[in-house]
Design an enzyme around this catalytic site. Structure first.
Site, mmCIF file in Angstrom:
data_model
loop_
_atom_site.group_PDB
_atom_site.id
_atom_site.type_symbol
_atom_site.label_atom_id
_atom_site.label_comp_id
_atom_site.label_asym_id
_atom_site.label_seq_id
_atom_site.Cartn_x
_atom_site.Cartn_y
_atom_site.Cartn_z
ATOM 1 N N LYS A 128 -6.620 -80.683 -156.792
ATOM 2 C CA LYS A 128 -7.175 -79.440 -157.283
ATOM 3 C C LYS A 128 -6.808 -79.335 -158.742
ATOM 4 O O LYS A 128 -5.657 -79.545 -159.103
ATOM 5 C CB LYS A 128 -6.560 -78.276 -156.522
ATOM 6 N N ASP A 165 -4.486 -65.560 -147.047
ATOM 7 C CA ASP A 165 -5.856 -65.953 -147.350
ATOM 8 C C ASP A 165 -6.421 -66.784 -146.212
ATOM 9 O O ASP A 165 -7.046 -67.810 -146.416
ATOM 10 C CB ASP A 165 -5.906 -66.705 -148.673
HETATM 11 P P1 ATP Z 1 -10.919 -70.459 -153.140
HETATM 12 O O1 ATP Z 1 -10.693 -70.829 -154.550
HETATM 13 O O2 ATP Z 1 -10.999 -69.020 -152.899
HETATM 14 O O3 ATP Z 1 -9.934 -71.140 -152.243
HETATM 15 P P2 ATP Z 1 -12.732 -72.390 -152.174
HETATM 16 O O4 ATP Z 1 -11.910 -72.603 -150.955
HETATM 17 O O5 ATP Z 1 -14.200 -72.503 -152.037
HETATM 18 O O6 ATP Z 1 -12.377 -71.003 -152.802
HETATM 19 P P3 ATP Z 1 -11.351 -74.640 -153.242
HETATM 20 O O7 ATP Z 1 -10.202 -74.350 -152.341
HETATM 21 O O8 ATP Z 1 -11.059 -75.043 -154.635
HETATM 22 O O9 ATP Z 1 -12.299 -73.402 -153.303
HETATM 23 O O10 ATP Z 1 -12.229 -75.764 -152.586
HETATM 24 C C1 ATP Z 1 -13.391 -76.289 -153.196
HETATM 25 C C2 ATP Z 1 -14.069 -77.225 -152.209
HETATM 26 O O11 ATP Z 1 -13.227 -78.324 -151.934
HETATM 27 C C3 ATP Z 1 -14.388 -76.593 -150.872
HETATM 28 O O12 ATP Z 1 -15.631 -77.089 -150.431
HETATM 29 C C4 ATP Z 1 -13.311 -77.094 -149.958
HETATM 30 O O13 ATP Z 1 -13.771 -77.238 -148.631
HETATM 31 C C5 ATP Z 1 -12.987 -78.443 -150.554
HETATM 32 N N1 ATP Z 1 -11.580 -78.821 -150.371
HETATM 33 C C6 ATP Z 1 -10.487 -78.138 -150.802
HETATM 34 N N2 ATP Z 1 -9.355 -78.775 -150.471
HETATM 35 C C7 ATP Z 1 -9.730 -79.907 -149.813
HETATM 36 C C8 ATP Z 1 -9.019 -80.999 -149.190
HETATM 37 N N3 ATP Z 1 -7.683 -81.047 -149.189
HETATM 38 N N4 ATP Z 1 -9.738 -81.964 -148.593
HETATM 39 C C9 ATP Z 1 -11.088 -81.915 -148.580
HETATM 40 N N5 ATP Z 1 -11.815 -80.934 -149.123
HETATM 41 C C10 ATP Z 1 -11.152 -79.936 -149.733
HETATM 42 MG MG MG Z 2 -10.113 -73.112 -150.692
HETATM 43 MG MG MG Z 3 -8.688 -70.994 -151.465
#
Ligand code: ATP
Ligand code: MG
Ligand code: MG
Length: 287
Positions: free
Chosen positions: A37, A140
């Site tokens: 991330k 969350d």
């Molecule tokens: P928020 O920022 O509120 O958490 P979000 O969950 O959409 O919103 P992210 O958590 O940054 O944002 O995730 C972005 C994308 O990456 C999403 O489609 C999520 O399913 C995917 N993702 C996040 N972490 C992982 C992981 N460890 N493995 C695979 N996919 C992931």
């Molecule tokens: Mg997320």
């Molecule tokens: Mg999140």
């Protein structure tokens, strides 16, 4: 030894969240597929930055089969970006699974709902045990933050970061988007507790079965009214009265009446799933 950016090769962007991009990466040393991330800390206050770093360190100490494993973090001072390296969850998140089922007009198997309930509860239990002293609550819990690995086992993710990054923001902003899973006590600005997580988990399992949240409204004010009324449709017919009953208890307006983490783990259906593998059929999402 801490890793550096050049130790990884970016494969693709998985998605963009509220704090930045999430990318699929490959560790060059052994070819292991991971995710990171990218969080820009350029506009964060000194306190927020410190909290972010200490939170990531804390997450690294959390190792559990149903929690997304955090491996490392890299700070790039040139771009003011922190890269949080974690386990890659091949099965995607529950939010996408729910959308897919909705599109295909298909309900998930009840066994899968019980399995998800058990695994998230165990993950929450671990957080509670491990992170003694500091806030142990997820805050969350929503389908987008519950992942599945290649074997369709649950991996709870994102919780610590959500807490840190929302620290300095106001109560209302704690929830990004529509707060469908916000408990009635939080709506009233009361303190968050273990039972608030239970409410959110109840909403999550309900949505996994019904394919829509128990409380919906056109705006946040109406949603607050709906949540405080506490009325929701029964689960669709394929689901058992037993599951319906448990979800109803998780969605009690009075937090005291909701089951605790321990109560869930003692439920006969959950205990059944905890029995040795040979005694049960494996449950996977209906695909
Ligand atoms: P928020 O920022 O509120 O958490 P979000 O969950 O959409 O919103 P992210 O958590 O940054 O944002 O995730 C972005 C994308 O990456 C999403 O489609 C999520 O399913 C995917 N993702 C996040 N972490 C992982 C992981 N460890 N493995 C695979 N996919 C992931
Ligand atoms: Mg997320
Ligand atoms: Mg999140």
């Amino acid at each position: 030894m801490p890793s550096k950016l050049s130790d990884y090769e970016v494969i693709c962007t998985i998605g963009v969240g509220s704090y930045g991009k999430c990318k699929k990466i490959k560790r060059r040393s052994d070819g292991k597929i991971l995710a990171w991330k990218e969080i820009n800390y350029g506009s964060m206050s000194e306190t927020e930055k410190q909290m972010l770093v200490s939170e990531v360190n804390l997450l690294r100490g959390l190792r559990h089969e149903f929690i997304v494993r955090y491996y490392d973090r890299i700070v790039d001072r040139n771009t003011t970006t922190i890269y949080i390296i974690m386990e890659y969850c091949e099965g995607g998140d529950l939010g996408s699974l729910i959308s897919r089922c909705k599109r295909e007009r298909k309900y998930l198997e009840e066994e899968f709902a019980w399995k998800v309930l058990r695994q998230i509860t165990l993950a929450l239990h671990e957080c509670q045990q491990r992170v003694k002293g500091s806030a142990v609550l997820h805050r969350d819990l929503k389908p987008a933050n519950v992942f599945l690995d290649a074997a369709h086992e649950v991996k709870l993710g994102d919780f610590g970061l959500a807490r840190v990054l929302h620290h300095d923001t106001s109560f209302a902003k704690t929830f990004v988007g529509t707060p469908y899973y916000m408990s009635p006590e939080l709506m009233d600005h009361c303190s968050y507790n273990e039972k608030s997580d239970m409410w959110s988990l109840g909403c999550l399992i309900y949505e996994l079965c019904s394919l829509s949240p128990p409380f919906t409204a056109i705006n946040q004010q109406h949603l607050a009214v709906k949540i405080k009324e506490g009325k929701f449709r029964p689960l669709p017919s394929p689901y058992s009265a037993e599951l319906q009953e448990l979800i109803s208890r998780m969605l009690k307006i009075d937090a005291v009446l909701r089951p605790s983490i321990e109560d869930i783990l003692k439920h006969s259906r959950i205990l059944e799933l905890s029995a040795p593998k040979k005694d049960r059929r494996s449950s996977q999402p209906d695909e």
